[in-house]
Structures are given as C-alpha cells and as structure tokens.
Motif scaffolding. Structure first.
Motif, PDB file in Angstrom:
ATOM      1  N   ASP A 689       7.693  -1.621   1.185  1.00 25.38           N
ATOM      2  CA  ASP A 689       7.709  -1.067  -0.176  1.00 25.38           C
ATOM      3  C   ASP A 689       6.775  -1.942  -0.978  1.00 25.38           C
ATOM      4  O   ASP A 689       7.156  -3.050  -1.421  1.00 25.38           O
ATOM      5  CB  ASP A 689       9.131  -1.084  -0.735  1.00 25.38           C
ATOM      6  CG  ASP A 689       9.220  -0.330  -2.051  1.00 25.38           C
ATOM      7  OD1 ASP A 689       8.247  -0.394  -2.829  1.00 25.38           O
ATOM      8  OD2 ASP A 689      10.263   0.302  -2.288  1.00 25.38           O
ATOM      9  N   LEU A 690       5.550  -1.495  -1.169  1.00 28.24           N
ATOM     10  CA  LEU A 690       4.509  -2.362  -1.698  1.00 28.24           C
ATOM     11  C   LEU A 690       4.817  -2.876  -3.111  1.00 28.24           C
ATOM     12  O   LEU A 690       4.683  -4.085  -3.373  1.00 28.24           O
ATOM     13  CB  LEU A 690       3.156  -1.633  -1.654  1.00 28.24           C
ATOM     14  CG  LEU A 690       1.926  -2.516  -1.809  1.00 28.24           C
ATOM     15  CD1 LEU A 690       1.914  -3.641  -0.795  1.00 28.24           C
ATOM     16  CD2 LEU A 690       0.652  -1.686  -1.663  1.00 28.24           C
ATOM     17  N   PRO A 691       5.253  -2.040  -4.063  1.00 31.58           N
ATOM     18  CA  PRO A 691       5.584  -2.591  -5.399  1.00 31.58           C
ATOM     19  C   PRO A 691       6.699  -3.629  -5.336  1.00 31.58           C
ATOM     20  O   PRO A 691       6.640  -4.667  -5.994  1.00 31.58           O
ATOM     21  CB  PRO A 691       5.993  -1.356  -6.189  1.00 31.58           C
ATOM     22  CG  PRO A 691       5.318  -0.212  -5.496  1.00 31.58           C
ATOM     23  CD  PRO A 691       5.339  -0.568  -4.042  1.00 31.58           C
ATOM     24  N   ILE A 720      -1.954   2.252  -6.251  1.00 33.30           N
ATOM     25  CA  ILE A 720      -1.716   1.857  -4.861  1.00 33.30           C
ATOM     26  C   ILE A 720      -0.547   2.664  -4.339  1.00 33.30           C
ATOM     27  O   ILE A 720       0.314   3.123  -5.100  1.00 33.30           O
ATOM     28  CB  ILE A 720      -1.426   0.345  -4.743  1.00 33.30           C
ATOM     29  CG1 ILE A 720      -0.207  -0.048  -5.585  1.00 33.30           C
ATOM     30  CG2 ILE A 720      -2.637  -0.470  -5.166  1.00 33.30           C
ATOM     31  CD1 ILE A 720       0.194  -1.500  -5.424  1.00 33.30           C
ATOM     32  N   PRO A 721      -0.485   2.882  -3.014  1.00 30.93           N
ATOM     33  CA  PRO A 721       0.620   3.695  -2.471  1.00 30.93           C
ATOM     34  C   PRO A 721       1.963   2.983  -2.597  1.00 30.93           C
ATOM     35  O   PRO A 721       2.041   1.762  -2.648  1.00 30.93           O
ATOM     36  CB  PRO A 721       0.214   3.889  -1.012  1.00 30.93           C
ATOM     37  CG  PRO A 721      -0.683   2.756  -0.714  1.00 30.93           C
ATOM     38  CD  PRO A 721      -1.411   2.446  -1.979  1.00 30.93           C
ATOM     39  N   GLN A 722       3.003   3.801  -2.624  1.00 31.49           N
ATOM     40  CA  GLN A 722       4.347   3.245  -2.741  1.00 31.49           C
ATOM     41  C   GLN A 722       4.728   2.512  -1.464  1.00 31.49           C
ATOM     42  O   GLN A 722       5.298   1.423  -1.511  1.00 31.49           O
ATOM     43  CB  GLN A 722       5.350   4.377  -3.011  1.00 31.49           C
ATOM     44  CG  GLN A 722       6.799   3.921  -3.169  1.00 31.49           C
ATOM     45  CD  GLN A 722       7.038   3.177  -4.478  1.00 31.49           C
ATOM     46  OE1 GLN A 722       6.378   3.461  -5.474  1.00 31.49           O
ATOM     47  NE2 GLN A 722       7.952   2.217  -4.469  1.00 31.49           N
ATOM     48  N   LYS A 723       4.403   3.116  -0.313  1.00 27.13           N
ATOM     49  CA  LYS A 723       4.788   2.509   0.965  1.00 27.13           C
ATOM     50  C   LYS A 723       3.601   2.448   1.908  1.00 27.13           C
ATOM     51  O   LYS A 723       2.794   3.361   1.958  1.00 27.13           O
ATOM     52  CB  LYS A 723       5.926   3.297   1.614  1.00 27.13           C
ATOM     53  CG  LYS A 723       7.250   3.163   0.902  1.00 27.13           C
ATOM     54  CD  LYS A 723       8.377   3.828   1.691  1.00 27.13           C
ATOM     55  CE  LYS A 723       9.718   3.645   0.995  1.00 27.13           C
ATOM     56  NZ  LYS A 723      10.812   4.258   1.807  1.00 27.13           N
ATOM     57  N   VAL A 724       3.559   1.330   2.645  1.00 25.94           N
ATOM     58  CA  VAL A 724       2.542   1.126   3.684  1.00 25.94           C
ATOM     59  C   VAL A 724       3.226   0.525   4.895  1.00 25.94           C
ATOM     60  O   VAL A 724       4.412   0.156   4.849  1.00 25.94           O
ATOM     61  CB  VAL A 724       1.405   0.191   3.195  1.00 25.94           C
ATOM     62  CG1 VAL A 724       0.623   0.840   2.079  1.00 25.94           C
ATOM     63  CG2 VAL A 724       1.951  -1.156   2.772  1.00 25.94           C
ATOM     64  N   ARG A 840      -1.071   4.051   5.624  1.00 32.88           N
ATOM     65  CA  ARG A 840      -0.387   4.700   4.490  1.00 32.88           C
ATOM     66  C   ARG A 840       0.832   5.458   5.010  1.00 32.88           C
ATOM     67  O   ARG A 840       0.793   6.120   6.045  1.00 32.88           O
ATOM     68  CB  ARG A 840      -1.349   5.664   3.803  1.00 32.88           C
ATOM     69  CG  ARG A 840      -0.710   6.466   2.678  1.00 32.88           C
ATOM     70  CD  ARG A 840      -1.586   7.643   2.318  1.00 32.88           C
ATOM     71  NE  ARG A 840      -2.762   7.230   1.596  1.00 32.88           N
ATOM     72  CZ  ARG A 840      -2.826   7.107   0.284  1.00 32.88           C
ATOM     73  NH1 ARG A 840      -1.748   7.360  -0.447  1.00 32.88           N
ATOM     74  NH2 ARG A 840      -3.937   6.737  -0.312  1.00 32.88           N
ATOM     75  N   ILE A 841       1.925   5.368   4.238  1.00 35.38           N
ATOM     76  CA  ILE A 841       3.136   6.134   4.544  1.00 35.38           C
ATOM     77  C   ILE A 841       3.459   6.985   3.319  1.00 35.38           C
ATOM     78  O   ILE A 841       3.758   6.458   2.236  1.00 35.38           O
ATOM     79  CB  ILE A 841       4.325   5.209   4.871  1.00 35.38           C
ATOM     80  CG1 ILE A 841       3.982   4.359   6.116  1.00 35.38           C
ATOM     81  CG2 ILE A 841       5.590   6.017   5.113  1.00 35.38           C
ATOM     82  CD1 ILE A 841       5.055   3.385   6.486  1.00 35.38           C
ATOM     83  N   GLY A 842       3.406   8.277   3.476  1.00 40.85           N
ATOM     84  CA  GLY A 842       3.666   9.176   2.352  1.00 40.85           C
ATOM     85  C   GLY A 842       2.481   9.238   1.403  1.00 40.85           C
ATOM     86  O   GLY A 842       1.438   8.627   1.626  1.00 40.85           O
ATOM     87  N   THR A 843       2.683   9.964   0.320  1.00 41.89           N
ATOM     88  CA  THR A 843       1.600  10.151  -0.654  1.00 41.89           C
ATOM     89  C   THR A 843       1.968   9.624  -2.038  1.00 41.89           C
ATOM     90  O   THR A 843       1.175   9.723  -2.968  1.00 41.89           O
ATOM     91  CB  THR A 843       1.261  11.643  -0.761  1.00 41.89           C
ATOM     92  OG1 THR A 843       2.434  12.369  -1.161  1.00 41.89           O
ATOM     93  CG2 THR A 843       0.757  12.185   0.573  1.00 41.89           C
ATOM     94  N   GLU A 844       3.158   9.069  -2.171  1.00 41.02           N
ATOM     95  CA  GLU A 844       3.605   8.572  -3.478  1.00 41.02           C
ATOM     96  C   GLU A 844       2.804   7.354  -3.878  1.00 41.02           C
ATOM     97  O   GLU A 844       2.548   6.471  -3.059  1.00 41.02           O
ATOM     98  CB  GLU A 844       5.094   8.229  -3.417  1.00 41.02           C
ATOM     99  CG  GLU A 844       5.674   7.853  -4.772  1.00 41.02           C
ATOM    100  CD  GLU A 844       7.165   7.554  -4.666  1.00 41.02           C
ATOM    101  OE1 GLU A 844       7.750   7.151  -5.668  1.00 41.02           O
ATOM    102  OE2 GLU A 844       7.731   7.728  -3.554  1.00 41.02           O
ATOM    103  N   ILE A 845       2.410   7.295  -5.131  1.00 44.20           N
ATOM    104  CA  ILE A 845       1.638   6.173  -5.640  1.00 44.20           C
ATOM    105  C   ILE A 845       2.273   5.664  -6.912  1.00 44.20           C
ATOM    106  O   ILE A 845       3.106   6.332  -7.536  1.00 44.20           O
ATOM    107  CB  ILE A 845       0.182   6.575  -5.914  1.00 44.20           C
ATOM    108  CG1 ILE A 845       0.122   7.671  -6.972  1.00 44.20           C
ATOM    109  CG2 ILE A 845      -0.521   7.004  -4.629  1.00 44.20           C
ATOM    110  CD1 ILE A 845      -1.281   8.005  -7.433  1.00 44.20           C
ATOM    111  N   ILE A 846       1.890   4.421  -7.287  1.00 45.26           N
ATOM    112  CA  ILE A 846       2.329   3.857  -8.570  1.00 45.26           C
ATOM    113  C   ILE A 846       1.096   3.611  -9.407  1.00 45.26           C
ATOM    114  O   ILE A 846      -0.010   3.490  -8.888  1.00 45.26           O
ATOM    115  CB  ILE A 846       3.123   2.546  -8.361  1.00 45.26           C
ATOM    116  CG1 ILE A 846       2.208   1.490  -7.698  1.00 45.26           C
ATOM    117  CG2 ILE A 846       4.352   2.784  -7.515  1.00 45.26           C
ATOM    118  CD1 ILE A 846       2.856   0.138  -7.619  1.00 45.26           C
TER     119      ILE A 846
END
Length: 931
Positions: A689-691, A720-724, A840-846
């Motif tokens: 969970d990058l953030p 940046i993506p939410q998950k990597v 990248r995992i998913g398309t959700e970004i912050i």
C-alpha cells in the motif's frame, strides 16, 4: 616499170641458185647455230626452272621455320605469364590467348594450352579442385595408377575438338613424353614426334605434332637439369594438325597445285611422314626436280622433300629458237634478235626471283621486328644486323650498331668472361647479364644464342629479353619474404604454415625449440604428428578450412625428448590472388606459465572463498551472540531510567544506552553487508500500500527529526498508484537509511522526502524517491568514495557508525535493478535519489499531497495517530533498533519499563489481539532476526 622489177628479181634468183652451196652452207651454219642456240636456251630454261624451284623450296622452308619460331615465342610468352603471376586462372589464360590473336596473325594453330604436373598423391585433390570450378565430370585421362600425371587444364579456344583434350595426360604417351622431358630438361621449346591428336574424330583424321615450353615454379633454381626437374610446374603447349598447320603457313602457295610442287614433311630423315601436299601419289620416280631441306627446331629435325613431277617446264623459247633459227637462219638479224629476247627474258626471270627473294627477306625482317625479344646477328662479335625490338631496348639506331663489336659497345667489362664463355658454344642456354644502353644505364636481360648458317656464312643469332620488371618483382618479393621471415623469427611463439594436405611447409625457430626437430626435418611432415592428440589436431585443421579460422584451441605439443607443452592453437587460412585457399597459417602460444598462474589463482580463490565463508559464519555467529545481551542491556537501561536516579546516574545510564544502541546498529549493518557480499540476502515481492508505506516510513523519520529540532517534509509530487508489488522490507531499509543520514547530518533547516511518478503504463510504474537535506553536505573529493564500504566522511562529531550504510543502500538499490545517485554542495546540503520499477496493482491512484512535521509540536502527530499506525511505526522502530523512539512509543502505549525487554512479544500479542495478520507476520520475522 614491170620490166625493171623483173630485172631486180633476176639477179637475186641467180645469186640464190649460184649460191646454193652457200645457201646450204649458210643454212647449215644457221642450223648449226640454231642447234647451238637451242642447246643453250634449253640449258638456260632448265637452270632458271631449277633456280626458281630452289628459291620456292627455300621460301617454303623459311616460312615454316619462321612460323615455328613465332609459335615458340607465343608459348614462351605463356610461360612468362606464369613467371610473372602468382596464379594464372582460367580467365587469365583465356584473356592471354585472346590477345595473341593467333587465328588472325598465325592461322593453322589448333590451340594454346597448359598442362599441369600432378604427383600421384595430389591427384584426387586436383580432380576435386577442377570439379569445384564448374566441371563435375572432369577426370584425368587415361585412368590408371602412375607416379606422375600431367593434365591439360587450360586449352584455348576451349570449344569444338579441343574439348576432347581436357584432362588428357600427355605424359602417358611415349612420343609426347619424350618431347615434354626434353623441354623440361633444356628449359627450351621442344617438338614432339608424329602423333595422332586426341582432338581427332572419325572424320578428316590428320597427322599431328605438339610443341612444349616448360613452366617452372617461381623462386626455385633452374640452373641444372636436376633443379629444373625439381622446379617443374607444367608445360605451355600447342597441338598442331599438320594439314591445317601447313595450310595456315603456306596458304596453298606452290604446293596444292597439281602443276607445281609436291611437298612432303618427314619427322627425322624419312622415318615418319607428317604431311603430304599431294596425297595419293604412289611414286616420285618421274621427278624432274627434287630438293631435300632440313629444319632443325626445338630439338627435332624435319626433313622437307620438294618434288616437281610434271613436265610442264616451259620449252616455248626452245621451240621458237629452233623454229626461228630454221626459218630465219638466213636472217642473222632475226637470230640475233631471238637470242637477245631470250637473254632478256632470262634476266627478267632472274630479276623477278631477286625481287621475290628481297620481298621474302623483308617479310622475315618485319616478322623479326614484331617479336617482343631483341634479336641481334653478329659474326665473331661484329654486329651484322638487329631487329627493331633490340634497337628500342638499347637506345642505339641500327646504323650505330652495325659493324661494332658487342663486347666494346653493349657488354660491361665485368660480364665479358660469361659472354665469351657462351659465345664459343653452338647453342647457349638462357643466362642473365646486364647490357649497357646508349644512355649509360644498365638493363638486366636474359640472353639466348645459337649459331646459324645464312648464305653460306656462319653467324650467331642472339635473343635478348628485357627482365627489368621481373627483377624488380623478384627483389620486392625477396625483401618482403625477408621482412616477413624476420618478423616470424622474432616471435617467441611457434609459427608454422601447413599445406591443404596437412603437411608442414615452413616453421620458425620457436617451432624447432618446442618440438626438438630442425626446420628441414619438420618441413614435409604431417603437422599432427607433433601433437599428443593427432586426431584432435586433424579435426582442428578441418575446422579451419570450414570456418576460416580457429581461436585459442587447446592442444599439447610433444617434444622430441617426450616433454609435453600445453598450447593455445590459433590458425587461419591464407589465399592466393584469386581467393583460393592455398594453406593454413598457425601459431601456438605456450600456456605453461599461464596454467601455473591459473592453478595458483584457483587455489587463492578457494582460499578466499573459504575465508569469506568463515568470515560470514563468524559475523553471523558473533552477531547472534552479541545482539542477545545487547537487547537485554537496552531493555534494562530503560528499566533503570524509571528508578529515581541522580542526574549523574541518569547521564551514565544514557551513555550506556547510547553505546549499546550504537553497537547494535553496527552489528546489524555488518550482518546485512555480510549477507549481501555472500549473495545470501533474499528479496521478495509482496503487495505494498504505497501511501501507507510512505506515511509510516515518514513517521519513523519525523520522530528523529523532531528530536533534533529540524523540520521533516513528506512530498508526493505526482499521481502515484495506490498499490504496487515489490520488496517492501528492502525498500524501507534503503529509505530509512537515507533519511537517517539526512537527519543525522542536518543541524538546522529541514529534510525533504519526495516521491514522484516518472513513468506509468498498464503493468508497471517507475517511482522516483528523493531525500534532500540542508545539512553539512559532502566535499567534492569525497562524493565518489561515500559508497565504498567502511568509508566515512571526516566530519567532526558525525562519523559514528560502521561506514556501511550507503554501501548497503547502493547494493540494495542495484539488486532492485536501479542505481543510487547523489548531488551535494559542501556546507549547503545533499540530495540522494533513485528510481524503482514496480508492478502496478489495480488502477486506483492518489493525488499529490504535502505533509510536514515541525519541531514546535513533535508529539501531536504521534498522539493523533490511530493504533494500527502506531503499531506499524513501532515495528519499524524495532527493526531499526532506534531505542529512543521505541521508548517514546512505549510511553504512549502505556507499556511499563519492566515489560520493555520483551516488548516484541507484547507487540505480537497486541497485533494478534487486534487480528492484524500482516503485522503479526512482520513481527515474527523481526523476532526470528532477533531484533
């Protein structure tokens, strides 16, 4: 008037009658005179006919002799082509013969060819070579085993009858062989005896003969018969069909007319008939005129028989003389006039014959001037005549040379002995001297000479060939060979050349040393005999011909005394001007010392690996043994701080705590570095969970920053993506190390932790991490050294630690396929950054954000944090071994000092109670690592 006429006649009649006896006497005298005159006229006519016959015979002989000389000169030119060229291909031979224009200038020649000498052991290779040139059906004919073969490989024009001669072994037939051996042994043109050419078919079969000129290998001596036999390469030759040859020479002149001359040509005296201009006539018993003339040429004698069998000799003058003498015997004037006319006609015939003779001489002269060689005629050294080629060669005019002595004008004094020695020989073999031109320049020439008889006088004819170009080529070749030889001999590596059949053709001194054999013993032997694995060496030789070269192939050379030397065999093919492979150039590098060094290096490597392994085991063992009591020391120093201590005791406890804390940090760094060096550091991939990852990492660093009283800023500068997916543990380790160093070396100002997105697609993202401070900076001369293990920048009061932190960071970043970079200005701060490619995992970004922890309110952010975040931060502090920060968190979590020593277990139990699976796993890992 009529009466007067009668009176004039009467006295005459009277006189006639009166003078009957006088008339008879006069008649008798007239008849006798007529008979005498007729006899002389007949004699003159027969003499003229005989003279004309002899002249025609001599002219025919001269034509045949001149043509044979011209053919021999063409063959010598062909031999010269081989002397001047490294390789004469089929195309070059075609061009050479085409430019001779023999069909226009010298008709009657069947062709110009080249026959190659082939030893038995090279026969199969030769056949394959010719077949590879586009003649798949090629064979040497006739078949059968012989010690030596000679195959006709070039013959122009290469069509019609001549195709039947392709591949024919002329050496297999005795008549041809005698002529070929004579040419070989004498280095001159040679004619064969009577043969039937292989070009003949069932139609129009003609007697044939052949002319040969030898070709020797370049650079080999040919002074003696033995040397010429050893140096023989082949023969340039021409086949002749005698009827076609004579037709080309004579053009039917005076021999094909039934009323003229019958010519028969015999090989030798009368042993073998080569040519008959009037075949089918059985006898010459009725011959009126007969002449036999020899032609000695190229080692053979042809005998020319000239016969006139008809009776067409013109006796008109004889009958006219008889008739005229009889009818006008009483008229002296008529008789005298007849005699005058007869003599006049005789003189005309003589003049015509003289003119024809001069024309013949002029034609011969022009033919002589057309030859490439200079021709000189002299008698006892006095120059009688020369051709235009000799004039051009020497720079004198013909008039300047006539009457001069060859030794005084043309031959330098140092060559007088050799010239005199050859002048006394009837036939002088080719020899080389230098002649002096009119401009005083010496010119190298090749001289050939023999005695001839012309008009009853013996004289000497000398042929001079300019060999200046050949000498220059020979000199250049000789110098090039010397230079190449000196280079090869200067090498300490064995060098040798190998023929396509695998036999050594040359070696250098180093080869003699490594094998123990002399050069003359090595040349001609099989190269594989000197290797311990001969079959392996032969296989390498075959590989060279397939690929063109072989590099660093390991073989072993065996010395004559049994010593074996390991070598690296390198070889490549070398080619002639046409690109044909003619051999292999090989070199062998002695690797005995190299083998010894390699063994020493292997032993040293094994020892180093063993020492490194022992070092790793030692560090791991010591780390285990040291960290356990250090954790206890750290725990109990925290417990002691809870007691009522004096200021001095608190300071002493703090010193103990900081020392143990510092020692634990160094042990952890040493252990990580040891694992990286040993290649035992494991990397894993897990969802991040990058953030959250960035916030917890920043929270840990912000505590240290607030303790020092400096600002800490977290910036997310782009979406940046939410998950990597990546190795969260190692990435956090790098970032905390960089953040820790930034805080450590910053006294005033701030530390900025920046994260950005540099690249993104459907599968991957490229994240940019940057740590920037306003600290003391790094001297320019130290920037390249800070990543070296155990290196510390000489900064007063700041060089605690092992000096392994940045070295570990760089190795970890490189293990993640990236690179760690730095920019720094001494006194103004430093900037470290790197980029990591993550899945990248998913398309959700912050969205980009910016948070800051300021030193004025260091506790507020921590108190406001939810329990889960506190546990995460606590876990990271445990992993870092930051005891002071752990104490802060422990106080906030209401953990007593007595429980601090087993703090990790409490956190685990708390995580278990809260059902935080991820936290439990991370704590278990920390406990396994004895943090």
């Amino acid at each position: 008037m009529k009466q007067t006429a009668n009176q004039n006649l009467l006295p005459h009649q009277t006189t006639t009658s009166r003078s009957v006896w006088q008339a008879w006497l006069l008649l008798a005298i007239g008849l006798i005179a007529t008979a005498v005159a007729a006899f002389y006229v007949k004699t003159d006519v027969e003499a003229d006919a005989k003279h004309e016959f002899d002249f025609a015979c001599n002219e025919i002989r001269l034509k045949i002799e001149a043509r044979l000389n011209a053919h021999a000169q063409i063959l010598r030119s062909g031999a010269a082509l081989f002397d001047a060229s490294d390789d004469v291909t089929r195309e070059k031979w075609h061009t050479f013969t085409k430019r001779q224009k023999v069909e226009q200038k010298l008709p009657g020649i069947q062709g110009i060819g080249f026959s190659l000498l082939i030893p038995y052991e090279q026969l199969e290779q030769h056949i394959q070579q010719i077949r590879s040139q586009g003649f798949p059906e090629y064979n040497v004919k006739p078949e059968g085993r012989r010690e030596t073969y000679t195959s006709i490989i070039y013959l122009e024009p290469f069509s019609g009858r001549n195709l039947r001669a392709f591949g024919y072994d002329m050496f297999s037939e005795s008549v041809r062989r005698i002529a070929m051996e004579m040419a070989r042994d004498t280095d001159s043109a040679a004619l064969s005896g009577k043969v039937i050419l292989v070009q003949e078919t069932d139609k129009d079969v003609q007697t044939g003969t052949l002319m040969y000129v030898p070709v020797y290998r370049k650079g080999m001596p040919t002074d003696t018969v033995e040397q010429r036999r050893a140096a023989l390469y082949g023969w340039v030759y021409s086949p002749y069909r005698m009827n076609d040859l004579m037709e080309g020479i004579l053009g039917g002149w005076g021999v094909n007319d039934e009323n003229q001359i019958r010519l028969r040509v015999f090989d030798g005296a009368e042993s073998a008939l080569l040519f008959d201009s009037q075949p089918g006539k059985e006898s010459d018993s009725a011959a009126l005129l007969y002449q036999s003339l020899p032609i000695d040429f190229a080692g053979r004698r042809w005998t020319l028989h000239f016969i006139r069998t008809n009776r067409y000799t013109d006796f008109t003058e004889l009958w006219l003389t008889i008739a005229g003498g009889t009818t006008i015997s009483l008229l002296l004037f008529g008789l005298l006039l007849s005699l005058i006319n007869t003599r006049f006609r005789a003189r005309q015939i003589a003049d015509r014959l003289t003119v024809d003779l001069r024309d013949s001489e002029e034609r011969y002269k022009r033919l002589s001037d057309l030859t490439f060689e200079g021709i000189l005629f002299h008698q006892n050294g006095l120059i009688l005549d020369c051709n235009q080629s000799f004039v051009n060669l020497m720079g004198y005019s013909r008039e300047e040379l006539l009457g001069q002595h060859v030794l005084s004008v043309l031959v330098p004094e140092k060559y007088h002995p050799i010239v005199r020695q050859n002048m006394i020989k009837k036939t002088a073999e080719p020899y080389e001297v230098e002649l002096l031109r009119k401009n005083a320049i010496l010119i190298p020439v090749e001289l050939r000479a023999r005695n001839i008889v012309s008009e009853g006088k013996e004289m000497r004819v000398v042929a001079a060939r300019d060999i200046s170009k050949r000498k220059k080529v020979e000199d250049r070749l000789h110098n090039a060979l010397l230079y190449t030889r000196s280079l090869i001999e200067a090498s300490i590596d064995p060098f040798f050349t190998i023929n396509p059949d695998g036999r050594i053709s040359d070696v250098n001194t180093a080869t003699e040393i490594i094998t123990g054999y002399l050069r003359e013993d090595l040349i001609g032997t099989d190269f594989s005999d000197y290797f311990t694995e001969s079959e392996k060496a032969k296989a390498v030789h075959i590989q060279v011909f397939k690929s063109g070269l072989v590099n660093d192939y390991e073989l072993h050379i065996q010395h004559k005394n049994g010593k074996i030397t390991p070598v690296l065999y390198n070889a490549s093919v070398y080619r002639d001007e046409s690109g044909n492979i003619i051999g292999v150039f090989a070199a062998a590098r002695d690797i005995t010392k190299r083998r010894q060094i390699e063994q020493e290096l292997i032993r040293a490597k094994e020892a180093a690996e063993a020492a490194n392994h022992a070092k790793g085991e030692f560090i791991a063992h010591i780390s285990h043994e040291l960290r356990t009591p250090l954790n206890g020391i750290l725990g109990y120093t925290q417990i002691l701080k809870r007691d009522n201590l004096t200021d001095k005791q608190s300071e002493e406890i703090a010193i103990i705590h900081r020392g143990a804390e510092h020692l634990l940090m160094m042990i952890n760094d040493l252990l990580d570095f040891s694992r990286i060096e040993a290649g035992k550091l494991e990397f894993g991939n897990a969802d991040i969970d990058l953030p959250e990852f960035l916030k917890t990492t920043a929270d840990i660093a912000s505590v240290q920053a607030m303790q020092k009283g400096i600002a800490f800023i977290l910036e997310t500068s782009a979406e940046i993506p939410q998950k990597v997916c990546g190795d969260e543990k190692r990435l956090r380790q790098v970032l905390l190390n960089l953040l820790g160093n930034a805080i450590k070396f910053t006294e005033n100002g701030s530390v900025v932790f920046n994260t950005g997105l540099n690249f993104s697609d459907q599968k991957h993202v490229l994240i940019h991490f940057q740590v920037k401070d306003t600290g003391i900076g790094i001297p320019a001369d130290q920037i390249e050294k800070i990543f070296e293990p155990f290196h510390q920048v000489n900064t007063i009061g700041k060089n605690e630690g092992t000096g392994l932190g940045l070295a570990i960071c760089r190795k970890l970043v490189r293990s993640m396929s990236s690179e760690l970079y730095v920019n720094s200005v001494e006194g103004h701060g430093s900037e470290f950054w790197f980029e990591i490619k993550l899945l990248r995992i998913g398309t959700e970004i912050i969205h980009s954000e910016k948070t800051a922890a300021l030193p004025e309110k260091p506790e507020q952010d921590m108190i406001a944090a939810p329990p889960k975040e506190k546990l995460v931060r606590l876990l990271e502090l445990l992993k870092r071994g930051d005891v002071i920060a752990i104490q802060k968190y422990a106080e906030q979590l209401k953990i007593s000092d007595s429980e601090f020593a087993i703090f990790g277990e409490k956190v685990y139990q708390l995580a278990k109670k809260l059902q935080l699976k991820k936290i439990k796993l991370m704590i278990l890992e920390c406990m396994e690592n004895e943090i």
